[in-house]
Design a protein around this motif. Structure first.
Motif, mmCIF file in Angstrom:
data_model
loop_
_atom_site.group_PDB
_atom_site.id
_atom_site.type_symbol
_atom_site.label_atom_id
_atom_site.label_comp_id
_atom_site.label_asym_id
_atom_site.label_seq_id
_atom_site.Cartn_x
_atom_site.Cartn_y
_atom_site.Cartn_z
ATOM 1 N N ILE A 8 0.835 -1.199 0.000
ATOM 2 C CA ILE A 8 0.000 0.000 0.000
ATOM 3 C C ILE A 8 0.870 1.249 0.000
ATOM 4 O O ILE A 8 1.743 1.394 0.844
ATOM 5 C CB ILE A 8 -0.907 0.025 1.255
ATOM 6 C CG1 ILE A 8 -1.662 -1.294 1.405
ATOM 7 C CG2 ILE A 8 -1.854 1.216 1.200
ATOM 8 C CD1 ILE A 8 -2.574 -1.625 0.246
ATOM 9 N N ILE A 10 1.926 4.864 0.849
ATOM 10 C CA ILE A 10 1.666 5.922 1.826
ATOM 11 C C ILE A 10 2.256 7.210 1.265
ATOM 12 O O ILE A 10 3.413 7.231 0.864
ATOM 13 C CB ILE A 10 2.341 5.609 3.173
ATOM 14 C CG1 ILE A 10 1.662 4.418 3.840
ATOM 15 C CG2 ILE A 10 2.293 6.828 4.089
ATOM 16 C CD1 ILE A 10 2.376 4.000 5.114
ATOM 17 N N LEU A 26 0.683 -1.426 7.614
ATOM 18 C CA LEU A 26 0.245 -0.103 7.167
ATOM 19 C C LEU A 26 -0.031 0.850 8.325
ATOM 20 O O LEU A 26 0.515 1.941 8.401
ATOM 21 C CB LEU A 26 -1.012 -0.263 6.298
ATOM 22 C CG LEU A 26 -1.695 1.016 5.838
ATOM 23 C CD1 LEU A 26 -0.753 1.830 4.950
ATOM 24 C CD2 LEU A 26 -2.964 0.687 5.080
ATOM 25 N N VAL A 46 -2.693 7.054 3.370
ATOM 26 C CA VAL A 46 -2.751 6.159 2.228
ATOM 27 C C VAL A 46 -3.025 6.992 0.984
ATOM 28 O O VAL A 46 -3.845 7.909 1.015
ATOM 29 C CB VAL A 46 -3.877 5.116 2.415
ATOM 30 C CG1 VAL A 46 -4.034 4.265 1.157
ATOM 31 C CG2 VAL A 46 -3.587 4.254 3.624
#
Ligand SMILES: [Zn+2]
Length: 67
Positions: A8, A10, A26, A46
């Protein structure tokens, strides 16, 4: 060991950085960055382009989309 764990992105606009972290870390990564760089303010987030996708993915994971 799973090789399907999503990475993911960031994004921190203040730092001008984008980092990819495994979904499982995360929250921790966000918290660490924000607490060490931004006094705990939720600056890093995110990436917006995946936030929606992530939300539905996590919701699916948790079965929240099931009736
Ligand atoms: Zn930052």
């Amino acid at each position: 060991m799973s090789d399907t764990e999503p990475m993911i992105p960031i994004v921190c606009e203040t730092c001008g950085t984008e980092t990819r972290v495994p979904l499982s870390t995360l929250e921790e990564s966000l918290r660490k960055h924000n607490s060490s760089r931004h006094d705990g303010e939720a600056v890093a987030e995110v990436a917006p382009e995946v936030a929606d996708e992530l939300a539905s993915m996590v919701a699916e994971d948790l079965g929240l989309l099931d009736e």
